[in-house]
Design an enzyme around this catalytic site. Structure first.
Site, short mmCIF file in Angstrom:
data_model
loop_
_atom_site.label_atom_id
_atom_site.label_comp_id
_atom_site.label_asym_id
_atom_site.label_seq_id
_atom_site.Cartn_x
_atom_site.Cartn_y
_atom_site.Cartn_z
N HIS A 82 0.85 -1.19 0.00
CA HIS A 82 0.00 0.00 0.00
C HIS A 82 0.88 1.23 0.00
CE1 HIS A 82 -4.15 1.41 0.48
NE2 HIS A 82 -3.59 2.50 0.98
N ASP A 161 -13.56 2.69 7.22
CA ASP A 161 -12.50 3.39 6.48
C ASP A 161 -13.06 3.96 5.18
OD1 ASP A 161 -9.82 4.26 5.76
OD2 ASP A 161 -9.95 2.73 4.22
N ARG A 168 -12.49 12.48 4.50
CA ARG A 168 -11.20 13.18 4.66
C ARG A 168 -10.76 13.80 3.35
NH1 ARG A 168 -7.69 8.73 5.89
NH2 ARG A 168 -5.99 10.21 5.98
N SER A 183 -6.13 4.31 8.68
CA SER A 183 -6.83 4.02 7.43
C SER A 183 -6.13 2.89 6.68
CB SER A 183 -6.86 5.30 6.58
OG SER A 183 -7.16 5.02 5.24
N LYS A 187 -7.37 -1.46 6.64
CA LYS A 187 -7.66 -2.17 5.38
C LYS A 187 -6.76 -3.38 5.23
CE LYS A 187 -7.19 1.37 2.41
NZ LYS A 187 -7.51 2.65 3.00
N1 URA Z 1 -4.02 5.63 1.71
C1 URA Z 1 -5.04 5.23 2.50
O1 URA Z 1 -5.58 4.15 2.31
N2 URA Z 1 -5.43 6.04 3.48
C2 URA Z 1 -4.86 7.23 3.74
O2 URA Z 1 -5.25 7.89 4.66
C3 URA Z 1 -3.79 7.66 2.91
C4 URA Z 1 -3.39 6.84 1.89
#
Ligand code: URA
Length: 439
Positions: A82, A161, A168, A183, A187
């Protein structure tokens, strides 16, 4: 729990009791806390921060807001990656099939555009009919059959999320270490992984431009992973310039396909290979870094990951013929060249103004749930350190109309700073740090 009192307590810099914060978050999920109170809370949390215990409550509530994927039956390591978000960062599209080709299972839950940065889901959806809203059961099937699948948070997996992320994006509350960490990690913890690689961006186009803050974020996420038994490694990578040439959903999907063909920009290829090598080592810890890298390079050169991407696109309902003619992803009706008005050395290609202009062109959102135009964006044809003559091509803008083109040309001119011929340019290395244990 009275929502307004929770907001006030955080606004005034207090530390929330775990039970109160959990009740507030769960109340939001049940519809008892409205969006406007959540938006106010997010701003208070953004300004005042969350301590480790509060962050942990947020991670837990996000994780428990949906189900966790059980993929333990898969005959191989389950490793995902990620990114904290950048401009031109299309790595995931090429990396997921490459990592699958290397013997990993990659169940990737990705995001949409966030702030000035692009999102993997929006890029994939530039491929006609590609579905990022699979059921958990279908997602698991695709991961098992193809080795990789990419979709978004759903009502089943990490729904809290999903809602906070979208909020956000449009409330100026992205660049917060605890909000980003919770966040991302919620995930990823929901994916039932055996290893996780994080790409933490550093530089003016990152949510946390300074290296010390980016490292703090990396350490926090590695610590959250470690505390929950998920081996996690973070690479710190440069985002003081866009990654690759393309910025914009369809253009970036095209560039990722070129990368899978062994073509495309060198910096994109380097990051894809380096990240694949890290993922392979998370899956097969006995491999040396050199052996992992050789495997990643060999697989990318073989063409097999492109075929795996084709199978993933087909399994997710997309038009896989786009892989044979990726230039069909260039759907914006107006294309205009931008040329240098003076000779000199390119000192900077600033990513943030390009990301912000992309939103103005319709390639990102100003309100929750807005559709995005897949074709608009930029090809940035110069990089810091390049020498340019007057009239040389700096980039190409892709827009819906002439008014957009004028705005986009200005954005490229603003982003590309040209200094005196021969002026020295200091580069941040593409990979500028690595964190593999909590602080
Ligand atoms: N990627 C995400 O999944 N969440 C964030 O807050 C920033 C980048």
């Amino acid at each position: 729990m009275i929502p307004a009192r929770i907001i006030e307590q955080k606004r005034d810099g207090g530390v929330l009791r775990a039970a109160d914060l959990a009740a507030f978050l769960q109340g939001y999920l049940r519809g008892e806390v409205p969006d406007y109170q959540m938006a106010a809370f997010l701003m208070a949390a953004y300004l005042r921060g969350l301590d480790d215990t509060e962050t942990d409550v947020l991670v837990r509530c996000m994780l428990e807001s949906g189900s966790t994927l059980d993929l333990a039956h898969l005959p191989g390591p389950r490793v995902d990656k990620h990114s904290t978000g950048g401009v031109g960062d299309k790595v995931s599209l090429a990396l997921a099939p490459l990592a699958a080709e290397l013997g990993l299972f990659v169940p990737m839950l990705a995001g949409r555009g966030l702030g000035h940065t692009g999102g993997t889901l929006d890029k994939l959806e530039a491929i006609p009919r590609f579905r990022t809203d699979l059921s958990a059961a279908r997602f698991k099937e695709v991961v098992k059959k193809v080795g990789c699948a990419i979709m978004g948070q759903t009502t089943e997996i990490a729904p809290l999320d999903r809602r906070l992320y979208a909020m956000r994006d449009v409330t100026g509350t992205v660049s917060s270490i605890p909000l980003i960490a919770a966040s991302i990690m919620s995930k990823k913890l929901a994916e039932g992984l055996t290893g996780l690689l994080l790409d933490v961006k550093v530089g003016s186009g990152a949510f946390l431009p300074e290296e010390a803050r980016a490292r703090e974020l990396a350490e926090k996420m590695v610590a959250i992973g470690a505390a929950r038994g998920l081996p996690t490694v973070a690479l710190l990578t440069a985002m003081d310039r866009p990654l690759g040439v393309a910025v914009g959903n369809g253009l970036e999907a095209e560039e990722a396909i070129l990368c899978l063909r062994g073509e495309g920009p060198a910096d994109l290829r380097e990051l894809v290979v380096a990240q694949a090598a890290e993922m392979v080592r998370l899956g097969f810890p006995d491999l040396t870094p050199d052996a992992a890298r050789r495997r990643a390079e060999g697989a990318l050169g073989s063409g097999a990951p492109l075929e795996r991407f084709r199978r993933m696109v087909e399994a997710q309902g997309g038009d896989a013929s786009i892989l044979d003619r990726p230039e069909r992803l260039r759907t914006a009706p107006v294309q205009v060249d931008v040329r240098a008005q003076q000779a000199g050395t390119v000192l900077e290609v600033a990513p943030r103004p390009l990301g912000e202009a992309l939103i103005a062109l319709g390639g990102g959102r100003t309100m929750m749930h807005q559709p995005v135009h897949p074709g608009v964006g930029f090809e940035v044809r110069v990089a810091p350190g390049d020498a340019v003559a007057k009239g040389d091509l700096l980039g190409v803008v892709h827009t819906k109309d002439e008014a957009g083109a004028a705005l986009a040309v200005e954005a490229v001119r603003g982003a590309v700073r040209i200094g005196a011929p021969g002026e020295e340019v200091v580069h941040r290395p593409l990979i500028c740090g690595r964190v593999d244990r909590p602080k």
